[in-house]
Write an enzyme that holds these catalytic residues in place. Structure first.
Site, PDB file in Angstrom:
ATOM      1  N   CYS A 167       0.817  -1.210   0.000  1.00 24.10           N
ATOM      2  CA  CYS A 167       0.000   0.000   0.000  1.00 24.10           C
ATOM      3  C   CYS A 167       0.853   1.265   0.000  1.00 24.10           C
ATOM      4  O   CYS A 167       0.625   2.172  -0.817  1.00 24.10           O
ATOM      5  CB  CYS A 167      -0.971  -0.009   1.174  1.00 24.10           C
ATOM      6  SG  CYS A 167      -0.244  -0.512   2.741  1.00 24.10           S
TER       7      CYS A 167
HETATM    8  N1  LIG Z   1      -3.990  -4.780   4.835  1.00 24.07           N
HETATM    9  C1  LIG Z   1      -3.502  -4.017   3.854  1.00 24.07           C
HETATM   10  O1  LIG Z   1      -3.806  -2.812   3.773  1.00 24.07           O
HETATM   11  C2  LIG Z   1      -2.579  -4.599   2.844  1.00 24.07           C
HETATM   12  C3  LIG Z   1      -2.144  -5.901   2.915  1.00 24.07           C
HETATM   13  N2  LIG Z   1      -1.294  -6.383   1.947  1.00 24.07           N
HETATM   14  C4  LIG Z   1      -0.828  -7.785   2.024  1.00 24.07           C
HETATM   15  O2  LIG Z   1      -1.904  -8.654   1.724  1.00 24.07           O
HETATM   16  C5  LIG Z   1      -1.760  -9.885   2.438  1.00 24.07           C
HETATM   17  C6  LIG Z   1      -3.023 -10.105   3.285  1.00 24.07           C
HETATM   18  O3  LIG Z   1      -3.151  -8.994   4.166  1.00 24.07           O
HETATM   19  P1  LIG Z   1      -4.404  -8.795   5.134  1.00 24.07           P
HETATM   20  O4  LIG Z   1      -5.645  -9.221   4.460  1.00 24.07           O
HETATM   21  O5  LIG Z   1      -4.308  -7.418   5.664  1.00 24.07           O
HETATM   22  O6  LIG Z   1      -4.046  -9.842   6.281  1.00 24.07           O
HETATM   23  P2  LIG Z   1      -4.998 -10.483   7.391  1.00 24.07           P
HETATM   24  O7  LIG Z   1      -4.128 -10.774   8.546  1.00 24.07           O
HETATM   25  O8  LIG Z   1      -6.185  -9.623   7.594  1.00 24.07           O
HETATM   26  O9  LIG Z   1      -5.452 -11.857   6.711  1.00 24.07           O
HETATM   27  C7  LIG Z   1      -4.540 -12.886   6.441  1.00 24.07           C
HETATM   28  C8  LIG Z   1      -5.245 -14.071   5.815  1.00 24.07           C
HETATM   29  O10 LIG Z   1      -4.300 -15.131   5.606  1.00 24.07           O
HETATM   30  C9  LIG Z   1      -4.668 -16.311   6.350  1.00 24.07           C
HETATM   31  N3  LIG Z   1      -3.425 -16.825   6.960  1.00 24.07           N
HETATM   32  C10 LIG Z   1      -2.699 -16.252   7.939  1.00 24.07           C
HETATM   33  N4  LIG Z   1      -1.578 -16.969   8.189  1.00 24.07           N
HETATM   34  C11 LIG Z   1      -1.590 -18.008   7.329  1.00 24.07           C
HETATM   35  C12 LIG Z   1      -0.715 -19.088   7.092  1.00 24.07           C
HETATM   36  N5  LIG Z   1       0.425 -19.246   7.776  1.00 24.07           N
HETATM   37  N6  LIG Z   1      -1.046 -19.978   6.133  1.00 24.07           N
HETATM   38  C13 LIG Z   1      -2.201 -19.838   5.456  1.00 24.07           C
HETATM   39  N7  LIG Z   1      -3.081 -18.833   5.648  1.00 24.07           N
HETATM   40  C14 LIG Z   1      -2.772 -17.917   6.563  1.00 24.07           C
HETATM   41  C15 LIG Z   1      -5.684 -15.841   7.379  1.00 24.07           C
HETATM   42  O11 LIG Z   1      -6.659 -16.828   7.632  1.00 24.07           O
HETATM   43  P3  LIG Z   1      -6.416 -18.088   8.569  1.00 24.07           P
HETATM   44  O12 LIG Z   1      -5.334 -17.719   9.546  1.00 24.07           O
HETATM   45  O13 LIG Z   1      -7.746 -18.355   9.159  1.00 24.07           O
HETATM   46  O14 LIG Z   1      -5.993 -19.181   7.611  1.00 24.07           O
HETATM   47  C16 LIG Z   1      -6.349 -14.662   6.676  1.00 24.07           C
HETATM   48  O15 LIG Z   1      -7.393 -15.129   5.829  1.00 24.07           O
HETATM   49  C17 LIG Z   1      -0.493  -9.744   3.285  1.00 24.07           C
HETATM   50  O16 LIG Z   1       0.591 -10.304   2.619  1.00 24.07           O
HETATM   51  C18 LIG Z   1      -0.315  -8.235   3.378  1.00 24.07           C
HETATM   52  O17 LIG Z   1       1.011  -7.906   3.601  1.00 24.07           O
HETATM   53  C19 LIG Z   1      -0.921  -5.632   0.893  1.00 24.07           C
HETATM   54  C20 LIG Z   1      -1.324  -4.336   0.775  1.00 24.07           C
HETATM   55  C21 LIG Z   1      -2.159  -3.701   1.754  1.00 24.07           C
HETATM   56  C1  LIG Z   2      -0.110  -0.217   9.114  1.00 26.56           C
HETATM   57  C2  LIG Z   2       0.858  -1.311   8.749  1.00 26.56           C
HETATM   58  O1  LIG Z   2       1.347  -2.041   9.588  1.00 26.56           O
HETATM   59  N1  LIG Z   2       1.106  -1.438   7.453  1.00 26.56           N
HETATM   60  C3  LIG Z   2       1.964  -2.466   6.933  1.00 26.56           C
HETATM   61  C4  LIG Z   2       1.991  -2.376   5.437  1.00 26.56           C
HETATM   62  C5  LIG Z   2       0.839  -3.001   4.723  1.00 26.56           C
HETATM   63  C6  LIG Z   2       1.214  -3.491   3.348  1.00 26.56           C
HETATM   64  O2  LIG Z   2       1.073  -2.936   2.280  1.00 26.56           O
HETATM   65  O3  LIG Z   2       1.867  -4.522   3.440  1.00 26.56           O
HETATM   66  P1  LIG Z   2       2.711  -5.606   2.679  1.00 26.56           P
HETATM   67  O4  LIG Z   2       3.889  -5.047   2.011  1.00 26.56           O
HETATM   68  O5  LIG Z   2       3.075  -6.475   3.789  1.00 26.56           O
HETATM   69  O6  LIG Z   2       1.809  -6.272   1.723  1.00 26.56           O
HETATM   70  C7  LIG Z   2       3.389  -2.304   7.446  1.00 26.56           C
HETATM   71  O7  LIG Z   2       3.847  -1.217   7.716  1.00 26.56           O
HETATM   72  O8  LIG Z   2       4.094  -3.333   7.440  1.00 26.56           O
END
Ligand SMILES: NC(=O)C1=CN([C@@H]2O[C@H](COP(=O)(O)OP(=O)(O)OC[C@H]3O[C@@H](n4cnc5c(N)ncnc54)[C@H](OP(=O)(O)O)[C@@H]3O)[C@@H](O)[C@H]2O)C=CC1
Ligand SMILES: CC(=O)N[C@@H](CCC(=O)OP(=O)(O)O)C(=O)O
Length: 344
Positions: free
Chosen positions: A148
């Site tokens: 992000c």
């Molecule tokens: N939040 C944001 O704004 C952003 C996030 N991202 C990236 O997107 C990805 C998802 O982020 P986000 O949705 O915020 O994360 P969450 O923690 O909200 O969700 C993670 C998901 O992955 C599953 N999970 C967690 N650990 C494991 C594991 N070891 N093996 C299999 N499944 C697993 C969880 O379900 P369960 O544990 O029940 O299996 C859950 O469905 C991450 O890589 C994050 O860095 C990228 C850009 C922005």
């Molecule tokens: C608020 C907060 O903790 N933000 C996350 C970034 C979220 C994101 O874009 O993460 P990935 O690169 O892991 O997909 C961080 O700083 O690590």
């Protein structure tokens, strides 16, 4: 087309389901989560109770054969392995983690704490920022959806880097993120009493998005540029602002013209006449950008705003999906406000 979402119970997973529920050509045939296995979508995410997927049940394990296209919304390390397995099966993937984003493999041990095992796939994957890599995304089978902070920052920098107008060797980036950026898991400093009414910087010297941003800008720039990055948490659920500052002798009018020209056909970039606000982009795939120039210091000041779960993650993933599957790039994404949102 059958689509699978692995990591569907997290914040980005929920946002993917929200967006995909509008797609007539798509059937989500599996949503995967270990902790919510056996539960229905409407019971885990009540805001999606009127979705056509309301009764779809979370599966404990992913089926790597039954979907044509996969979205991975998982932590980085599980994604490293799953992308490899799906690629071997000839499936197309958009991976929302950082597992395949950075071309320089030393970033993984240095910033993520693991060695990347699949270097050949790392060079094959395409960085999913359509405004820069649209053509490559169209031919890719693995798209690494950007982080992000890198999305907001790179969109604020791209026209200037491409035009070669940055005179300083480093670019100062200060960014603000809503708390959902950290995912759905519980961590002490994101608990309500600690986050509400508060704001704080974190990882001010070494954040893992630095190599991701530098990788992209140094692939475009003739001279090496460094990013001086300070992220902050602010007490909102979703939304992000990035302010980038760099030395240049191009003044406000020329700078604004450069940005308007570069982004003139972009469906999700809006160049504003005033500084952007989070509330204007939350729930959408827009990136709002404001360009200004400080005559006193000789710095360009470019400010961007996105929804970290929208353009910063899941809706950008759908933009990539549209490009990879040959659909109109903005199809359904601009109608997203018709579907209820988590944390409006
Ligand atoms: N939040 C944001 O704004 C952003 C996030 N991202 C990236 O997107 C990805 C998802 O982020 P986000 O949705 O915020 O994360 P969450 O923690 O909200 O969700 C993670 C998901 O992955 C599953 N999970 C967690 N650990 C494991 C594991 N070891 N093996 C299999 N499944 C697993 C969880 O379900 P369960 O544990 O029940 O299996 C859950 O469905 C991450 O890589 C994050 O860095 C990228 C850009 C922005
Ligand atoms: C608020 C907060 O903790 N933000 C996350 C970034 C979220 C994101 O874009 O993460 P990935 O690169 O892991 O997909 C961080 O700083 O690590």
């Amino acid at each position: 087309m059958k689509v699978g979402i692995i990591g569907a119970s997290g914040y980005t997973g929920a946002e993917l389901i929200r967006g995909l529920s509008l797609y007539q050509e798509v059937e989500i045939n599996q949503i995967v989560s270990r902790n919510f296995a056996g539960k229905k979508l409407k019971d885990v995410f009540p805001h999606l109770s009127d979705s056509r997927y309301q009764d779809l049940t979370f599966e404990e394990e992913a089926d790597l054969d039954s979907s044509d296209f996969y979205f991975l919304a998982l932590p980085h390390q599980p994604s490293v392995e799953l992308v490899k397995l799906l690629h071997e099966k000839g499936k197309k993937v958009v991976d929302l983690s950082a597992a395949y984003r950075i071309k320089n493999p030393s970033a993984y041990p240095n910033y993520y704490g693991f060695e990347h095992k699949y270097l050949e796939l790392l060079s094959e994957s395409v960085y999913g920022l359509p405004e820069i890599f649209r053509e490559e995304i169209g031919k890719a089978s693995i798209v690494a959806n950007p982080g992000c902070y890198p999305t907001a920052t790179l969109l604020a920098l791209f026209p200037a880097v491409k035009e070669g107008i940055i005179q300083s060797d480093s670019i100062t980036v200060n960014a603000l993120s809503g708390i959902s950026g950290a995912g759905r898991g519980l961590k002490q400093h994101f608990h309500y009493p600690e986050a509400y009414g508060n704001a704080y910087p974190y990882n001010p010297i070494k954040h893992r998005h630095i190599p991701e941003m530098e990788d992209v800008i140094n692939g475009i720039s003739d001279k090496k540029l460094l990013i001086r990055f300070t992220p902050h948490i602010i007490p909102v659920s979703r939304g992000m602002i990035s302010t980038v500052v760099f030395k240049t002798d191009m003044k406000k009018e020329q700078l604004e013209e450069l940005y308007r020209l570069e982004y003139r056909y972009e469906p999700f970039i809006r160049i504003l006449n005033n500084p952007p606000a989070i509330k204007d982009v939350v729930g959408s795939n827009y990136c709002d950008i404001y360009v200004d120039y400080d005559e006193r210091t000789g710095d360009a000041v470019v400010i961007s705003a996105i929804d970290n779960l929208g353009k910063g993650a899941s809706l950008q993933a759908l933009q990539n999906f549209n490009i990879m599957t040959g659909m109109l790039e903005d199809k359904y994404i601009k109608d997203i406000s018709r579907v209820s949102i988590l944390f409006p």
